[in-house]
Scaffold this motif. Structure first.
Motif, short mmCIF file in Angstrom:
data_model
loop_
_atom_site.label_atom_id
_atom_site.label_comp_id
_atom_site.label_asym_id
_atom_site.label_seq_id
_atom_site.Cartn_x
_atom_site.Cartn_y
_atom_site.Cartn_z
N TRP A 193 55.95 -53.60 -96.22
CA TRP A 193 55.12 -52.53 -96.75
C TRP A 193 53.65 -52.64 -96.33
CZ3 TRP A 193 56.53 -51.11 -102.53
CH2 TRP A 193 57.62 -50.21 -102.52
N THR A 194 53.21 -53.80 -95.98
CA THR A 194 51.76 -53.92 -95.66
C THR A 194 51.47 -53.77 -94.18
OG1 THR A 194 51.93 -56.33 -95.58
CG2 THR A 194 51.26 -55.36 -97.66
N HIS A 195 52.46 -54.08 -93.32
CA HIS A 195 52.21 -54.02 -91.87
C HIS A 195 52.34 -52.61 -91.32
CE1 HIS A 195 53.11 -58.56 -91.00
NE2 HIS A 195 52.01 -58.36 -91.68
N HIS A 196 51.46 -51.73 -91.79
CA HIS A 196 51.50 -50.33 -91.35
C HIS A 196 50.08 -49.78 -91.32
CE1 HIS A 196 55.88 -49.94 -91.56
NE2 HIS A 196 55.81 -50.73 -92.61
N THR A 197 49.87 -48.73 -90.56
CA THR A 197 48.55 -48.08 -90.56
C THR A 197 48.29 -47.37 -91.89
OG1 THR A 197 49.70 -46.33 -89.35
CG2 THR A 197 48.18 -47.71 -88.10
N VAL A 198 49.32 -47.29 -92.73
CA VAL A 198 49.17 -46.69 -94.06
C VAL A 198 49.64 -47.69 -95.12
CG1 VAL A 198 49.22 -44.22 -93.56
CG2 VAL A 198 51.34 -45.51 -93.52
N ALA A 226 58.06 -62.33 -80.05
CA ALA A 226 58.26 -60.90 -80.32
C ALA A 226 56.93 -60.19 -80.50
CB ALA A 226 59.12 -60.73 -81.57
N ASN A 227 55.95 -60.88 -81.06
CA ASN A 227 54.66 -60.24 -81.33
C ASN A 227 53.93 -59.83 -80.05
OD1 ASN A 227 54.46 -60.06 -84.14
ND2 ASN A 227 54.00 -62.24 -84.31
N ASP A 228 54.31 -60.40 -78.91
CA ASP A 228 53.68 -59.99 -77.65
C ASP A 228 53.96 -58.53 -77.33
OD1 ASP A 228 52.84 -62.58 -77.44
OD2 ASP A 228 53.47 -62.85 -75.36
N LEU A 229 55.04 -58.02 -77.91
CA LEU A 229 55.43 -56.65 -77.64
C LEU A 229 54.55 -55.63 -78.37
CD1 LEU A 229 57.79 -55.86 -75.80
CD2 LEU A 229 59.27 -55.75 -77.81
N LEU A 230 53.86 -56.12 -79.41
CA LEU A 230 53.11 -55.22 -80.30
C LEU A 230 51.69 -54.96 -79.82
CD1 LEU A 230 54.17 -56.82 -83.67
CD2 LEU A 230 54.61 -54.44 -83.05
N GLY A 231 51.20 -53.76 -80.09
CA GLY A 231 49.79 -53.47 -79.95
C GLY A 231 49.12 -53.55 -81.31
N VAL A 232 47.81 -53.35 -81.34
CA VAL A 232 47.10 -53.43 -82.61
C VAL A 232 46.50 -52.06 -82.96
CG1 VAL A 232 45.13 -54.45 -83.80
CG2 VAL A 232 46.59 -55.89 -82.37
N VAL A 233 47.01 -51.47 -84.04
CA VAL A 233 46.38 -50.32 -84.70
C VAL A 233 46.38 -50.67 -86.17
CG1 VAL A 233 46.72 -48.29 -83.25
CG2 VAL A 233 48.64 -49.24 -84.48
N MET A 234 45.34 -50.23 -86.89
CA MET A 234 45.14 -50.80 -88.21
C MET A 234 44.99 -49.78 -89.34
SD MET A 234 42.51 -53.76 -87.00
CE MET A 234 41.86 -52.67 -85.76
N ASP A 235 45.35 -50.25 -90.52
CA ASP A 235 45.08 -49.55 -91.76
C ASP A 235 43.57 -49.56 -92.00
OD1 ASP A 235 46.46 -49.31 -94.92
OD2 ASP A 235 44.36 -49.86 -94.71
N PRO A 236 42.98 -48.43 -92.41
CA PRO A 236 41.52 -48.40 -92.56
C PRO A 236 41.02 -49.05 -93.85
CG PRO A 236 42.46 -46.27 -93.12
CD PRO A 236 43.60 -47.12 -92.64
N ASN A 237 41.90 -49.35 -94.79
CA ASN A 237 41.46 -49.96 -96.04
C ASN A 237 41.34 -51.46 -95.92
OD1 ASN A 237 41.58 -47.60 -97.97
ND2 ASN A 237 43.65 -47.56 -97.11
N VAL A 238 42.33 -52.06 -95.28
CA VAL A 238 42.41 -53.52 -95.28
C VAL A 238 42.42 -54.10 -93.87
CG1 VAL A 238 43.49 -53.74 -97.53
CG2 VAL A 238 44.91 -53.26 -95.55
N ILE A 292 44.69 -54.23 -91.66
CA ILE A 292 45.93 -54.92 -91.29
C ILE A 292 46.66 -54.09 -90.25
CG2 ILE A 292 48.22 -55.61 -92.14
CD1 ILE A 292 46.89 -56.54 -94.70
N GLN A 293 47.30 -54.78 -89.31
CA GLN A 293 47.91 -54.12 -88.16
C GLN A 293 49.26 -53.51 -88.49
OE1 GLN A 293 47.95 -57.40 -88.72
NE2 GLN A 293 50.17 -57.63 -88.84
N GLU A 294 49.66 -52.53 -87.69
CA GLU A 294 50.97 -51.90 -87.85
C GLU A 294 52.00 -52.69 -87.02
OE1 GLU A 294 51.80 -47.68 -88.75
OE2 GLU A 294 51.91 -47.55 -86.58
N SER A 295 52.54 -53.74 -87.61
CA SER A 295 53.44 -54.59 -86.83
C SER A 295 54.88 -54.53 -87.31
CB SER A 295 52.94 -56.03 -86.82
OG SER A 295 52.72 -56.49 -88.13
N LYS A 296 55.15 -53.69 -88.29
CA LYS A 296 56.54 -53.58 -88.74
C LYS A 296 57.26 -52.41 -88.09
CE LYS A 296 57.47 -57.14 -91.03
NZ LYS A 296 56.72 -57.90 -90.00
N VAL A 297 56.55 -51.69 -87.23
CA VAL A 297 57.23 -50.60 -86.53
C VAL A 297 56.44 -50.20 -85.29
CG1 VAL A 297 56.16 -48.93 -88.12
CG2 VAL A 297 58.11 -48.23 -86.74
N ALA A 298 57.16 -50.16 -84.16
CA ALA A 298 56.56 -49.73 -82.89
C ALA A 298 57.72 -49.31 -81.99
CB ALA A 298 55.76 -50.86 -82.25
#
Ligand code: SF4
Lengths: 851, 189
Positions: A218-223, A797-809, A811-817
């Motif tokens: 629930w936390t690894h999202h842009t929202v 696996a994390n090498d596959l991810l890019g970094v986009v972040m939630d504006p409050n905290v 935190i990166q969107e790493s649970k879905v790409a």
């Protein structure tokens, strides 16, 4: 939960044995699903649609726990006229497309002064917000400089019919989240959705409660912050907060990640959730408190908490004359979160780095970005037990293999310092339920291994010695620091109990404080973290209490110590009705004893012990005195649970479904595709897959296995655990395997705009293709524990991810790409770069690179 | 040795006739295995602890003999875990006795291709010098608008979720006194 928090899961099984229904909503079928009454597979990143659908179901059918809602929430309050809902567009009033940010002025409540949220973003609003409200502050709000008062009598409509009351605003916002609509967004059937909706509403009310459990899914999202908000709204509507068997339980992944948030090794907080001061807004202690602290509720004592902290740190040098050394604190100017720091490392704007029990080269999103940061440092200190990839990147990192970096060109000076393990030092961990448990030292650390307590204490001493006698004003905070802990043993180990005692705090006579309510703002008390005050009550290390569970009741209050004040369930005043009576016999937890004139029950009441339910605050009351006997949410300025949040969030007062940045489908609920306020890093080493890309058509999600731990530093190096899970793999459905020609136990290459990695293929019915609108969406599961070092090795696996972040905290969107998947192993060496580039070209993505 | 005795010691016979029909205990013991004892039986000391992996916080009993950890078991007293440990918690003994654990300082010079040894005290002294230098070079008294910043961006720290509260406290306290705002940990990840 059964996978990543197995022993905690025994309590779910206990509940099931006693008749509870266990529902597992997860893209994957796991050990949890195997024993759940119902597994609902769904699409990663669709949670707000799902939760919003449940909120819609509750409101549409008026299934909320009405008495709880009118007593404890802001449902009846009126939202200001300027507020415009997100509606079909998906954008609330106050959005500036130029800056990509919201101005929340139009979200405010009618007749309200500025309401300081209990946590989050307090110090991040533009100055205009406060100026706006200062200009409009009426005398009833407490006069100049008192704008953080909640208004004593906000306009309200207890019938919940006023078109602008929170209840109706919420109902309108979620009107489009019908069962059919959200089922289609989530990739579940309407019947599956309704089964969940019926189960949770049936199981909430006077006599029943429902708990929600989440983790970083629930936390690894842009929202991410809004995911949690959505759950909070639902649970509050159903009356499931502050009650036994209720709540929203965050399962956290490290032994003391809760503790490292409470006593934050985080840039934006001081201990006990006091915000770090911000250069834009604050000049001195008074103006900081005026702007940041609510005047009502328990944050009304932030002055006492903060002054006590400053006294703990700067002792006699913190005086009323010098603002208790408030000026010694460094100031923030925006986001200094970890991804910004790494960007600055790559740009050589920051020179040194301490890595303490963390392995970002494997464990963080976009591993290349992390390793490029490390390679552009002047010096790096790694403190760990094993030779992790973040320490050896200059020798054997993936960028050495591709030729992007050459060992001889990497200037980073690396100090690897071995650390003590958990049996070799005493101290407290704070577990996921806020429980502090003391560990006793069993053996001495070997060789050069030392505790962090030892390292930082002696490093601090050494720096102070080197700067002793300095007349430079900037060295004063360092030289005035209280830094004289008693030491013992041949290595002069600092006494951890003396540190815990400092955190707990002392009164003017040097006695241990027993409660934060004893703190004063006049400098006569000290405490390093106000919410931990009481852990050394009576001079006894309460975290070391070990009355066996078998000799206690189910609350087990005599084992360890929970913050605050050893309360095991927060806001437990809400377990009783307005008059202080338990909602039901079965769910009795804390209640008002009229004869004794006090609150009592199974737990420590999270309320002033003798404040009767009938208490109503007098005009102009301060802090907790301004909250009534029914205001259970005592950290809130108005004592209410907020169904609608007029302040505190950067991306809207109510959660709204946005698609993940890398999504295979269009947003079916709103025009706006993804979070309009999200944070990006637009650099060659952080390219993003376009949404709805045919080049990167599949969704992937990352997760943990029972047998490994995070980036693997404590598991891939161990024989048993490496045998139990020996290899990196990807989970794919039989349908996807057919579509791409993947063979069970063969190799697959996964490709994103960042890089390509290889994994063994596990073809399994556990992964289900989902129908979203007219699309079939395939999801791929990837455990993220592997790297090049240790006994069990594999691509990260994390090498596959890019970094986009939630504006409050941030935190990166790493649970879905998204990614592509092809059979066979990935190219090696420079050929890998060309392979990934060819995908980027095909997708119309700008070229990648390392600068 | 008479035939009776010989037969009596034959495991299948003991299994068939004795109190251990499933062959999980006495029936299948040899004189050697009979002489074996659990590592927990001869510990000098049992020390109370907590699992270092996830945030459930399961209780652990650390068995110590001759100053070494010989076994780690779940603590039945803990109301959190009631004596249970998952595969990770159960592997804690191999975590703390791992043969690949690094126990001496390793040092890599800029541009070097190999590790070197370095004395711990020297290492700490060198790090202290580098902190002071990076702090100075990254120092900001004020921003462009003259607002007080009183901070350094010269260095940063990452980690804390695996550490003790007391350790996080000292890190935060020291970094704040140094003016170093860039302190982060796994909670942001
Ligand atoms: S034993 Fe397993 S569930 Fe318990 S704290 Fe350790 S890792 Fe978590």
């Amino acid at each position: 939960m059964a996978e990543a928090h197995p022993v905690g899961f025994q309590w779910v099984m206990e509940a099931k044995r006693r008749g509870a229904t266990v529902i597992h909503v997860d893209p994957r079928f796991t050990r949890t699903s195997a024993v759940a009454d119902l597994h609902v597979p769904f699409r990663a990143g669709a949670d707000i649609a799902f939760l919003g659908g449940l909120i819609h179901y509750v409101l549409d059918n008026e299934l909320d726990f009405r008495e709880y809602v009118t007593t404890f929430t802001n449902a009846a309050e009126i939202v200001g006229e300027d507020f415009a809902d997100a509606d079909a567009t998906g954008i609330f009033s106050g959005y500036d497309p130029e800056t990509g940010r919201y101005d929340p002025i139009s979200w405010q409540m009618e007749g309200g002064g500025y309401e300081a949220p209990a946590a989050g973003m307090r110090d991040h609003w533009e100055p205009e917000l406060r100026e706006h409200h200062a200009a409009h502050a009426s005398d009833t709000a407490g006069g100049a400089g008192e704008q953080a008062h909640a208004p004593a009598d906000p306009p309200r409509d207890d019938t919940l019919q006023h078109p602008r009351c929170v209840y109706q605003v919420l109902k309108r916002h979620y009107a489009r989240y019908t069962p059919e609509a959200v089922a289609s967004v989530c990739g579940m059937s309407t019947e599956q959705f309704l089964e969940v909706a019926r189960a949770i509403t049936r199981n909430s009310g006077r006599d029943r409660t429902t708990a929600w459990v989440y983790s970083v899914g629930w936390t690894h999202h842009t929202v991410g912050a809004q995911y949690i908000r959505a759950a909070a709204i639902l649970q509050t509507l159903l009356g499931n907060m502050g009650r036994p068997g209720g709540g929203i339980l965050a399962l956290r992944g490290h032994a003391s990640i809760q503790g490292s948030t409470d006593i934050p090794t985080l840039y934006d907080l001081l201990p006990g959730y006091i915000p770090m001061p911000n250069a834009h807004l604050h000049e001195d202690l008074r103006s900081f408190l005026d702007a940041d602290a609510a005047k009502t509720g328990f944050w009304g004592h932030m002055d006492a908490y903060l002054v006590s902290l400053l006294k703990a740190w700067w002792g006699d040098a913190a005086t009323p004359e010098n603002d208790f050394a408030f000026g010694y604190l460094p100031r923030l100017t925006g986001n200094h979160g970890t991804y910004g720091i790494v960007r600055d490392q790559i740009d050589k704007k920051t020179f040194g780095y301490f890595l303490v029990g963390e392995n970002p080269a494997i464990g963080h999103a976009n591993g290349k970005m992390q390793r490029l940061g490390l390679a552009n440092l002047e010096w790096l200190v790694v403190r760990d037990m094993q030779m992790i990839e973040s320490a050896s990147f200059w020798k054997d990192g993936p960028e050495i293999e591709t030729g992007e970096l050459r060992t001889e060109d990497i200037g980073t000076e690396v100090f690897f310092l071995p650390c003590a393990n958990h049996t070799e030092k005493s101290g407290t961990f704070t577990n996921t339920q806020r429980l502090l448990q003391w560990r006793r030292e069993a053996v001495h650390p070997p060789g050069d291994a030392r505790s962090e307590l030892h390292f930082y204490f002696h490093l601090g001493k050494r720096i102070r010695e080197k700067l002793a006698g300095s007349t430079d004003e900037r060295d004063r905070p360092l030289l005035d620091l209280t830094w004289d802990y008693p030491t013992f043993g041949v290595h002069a180990e600092p006494d951890p109990e003396s540190v815990l005692a400092e955190i707990n705090g002392f009164d003017a006579d040097g006695d241990h404080l027993s409660s934060y309510t004893q703190m004063k703002a006049d400098g006569s008390t000290s405490a390093g973290c106000w919410i931990y005050t009481g852990v050394f009550k009576d001079g006894v290390n309460q975290a070391d209490r070990r009355t066996p569970g078998s000799e206690q009741d189910w609350v087990a209050a005599e084992w360890g110590w929970a913050w605050p004040a050893n309360r095991r369930t927060l806001y437990n005043r809400a377990s009783a009705d307005a008059d202080g009576r338990p909602w039901s016999e079965r769910k009795a937890y804390v209640w008002w004893d009229a004869e004794q004139g006090s609150w009592t029950g199974h737990d420590v009441p999270d309320f002033e012990a003798t404040k009767p339910p009938s208490y109503r605050p007098p005009e102009g009351a301060h802090a907790e005195d301004a909250l009534s006997g029914t205001d259970a949410f005592i950290m809130q300025a108005d004592g209410k649970a907020w169904l609608y949040a007029p302040t505190g969030l950067a991306d809207g007062p109510m959660p709204t479904h946005y698609e993940p940045v890398e999504s295979p489908v269009a947003n079916l609920l709103h025009d706006q595709q993804d979070n309009p306020a999200r944070e990006d890093i637009d650099r060659a080493w952080n390219r993003l897959n376009p949404a709805m890309s045919e080049t990167y058509p599949y969704v992937f999600l990352t997760y943990r296995l029972t047998e490994h731990h995070t980036a693997g530093g404590m598991s891939r190096f161990l024989g048993y655990l490496s045998e139990l899970q020996p290899e990196f793999f990807c989970e794919v459905s039989p349908a996807l395997a057919r579509e791409r020609g993947l063979e069970h136990l063969g190799w697959a290459t996964l490709i994103s705009a960042r890089t390509a990695i290889e994994a063994r293929v596990v073809v399994t019915e556990r992964m289900k293709p989902l129908r979203i609108g007219d699309h079939v969406v395939h999801q791929i599961g990837l455990p993220y524990h592997w790297g090049s070092n240790g006994l069990s090795q594999g691509d990260p696996a994390n090498d596959l991810l890019g970094v986009v972040m939630d504006p409050n905290v941030h935190i990166q969107e790493s649970k879905v790409a998204t990614c592509d998947i092809q059979p066979g192993r990935r190219p090696r060496g420079p050929a890998l770069l060309e392979f990934v580039e060819s995908y980027r070209r095909k997708a119309g993505v700008e070229p990648g690179g390392i600068t | 040795m008479g035939a009776r005795t010989w037969l009596g010691e034959w495991p299948i016979f003991r299994q068939a006739t004795g109190p251990d029909p499933l062959g999980r205990g006495a029936a299948v013991q040899s004189p050697r295995t009979q002489a074996l004892g659990p590592r927990t039986a001869d510990a000098d000391e049992v020390v109370k602890s907590v699992c270092p992996y996830c945030a459930v916080g399961c209780g652990q009993n650390i068995y110590v003999r001759d100053g070494r950890v010989t076994q780690i078991e779940g603590d039945p007293d803990s109301p959190v875990s009631r004596g249970r440990l998952c595969p990770k918690g159960s592997a804690s003994t191999s975590l703390v006795t791992s043969p690949t654990r690094v126990t001496t300082v390793r040092y890599r010079r800029p541009y070097a291709t190999e590790w070197e040894d370095l004395d711990l005290d020297t290492a700490v002294d060198m790090i202290a010098d580098r902190v002071i230098d990076a702090r100075r070079r990254g120092w900001q008294d004020t921003d462009d608008d003259g607002r007080v910043l009183r901070r350094t961006l010269g260095f940063s720290s990452l980690g804390g979720a695996t550490l003790d509260n007391e350790e996080n406290y000292l890190i935060k306290k020291l970094f704040m006194a140094l003016g170093a705002i860039q302190v982060e940990n796994q909670a942001r990840i």
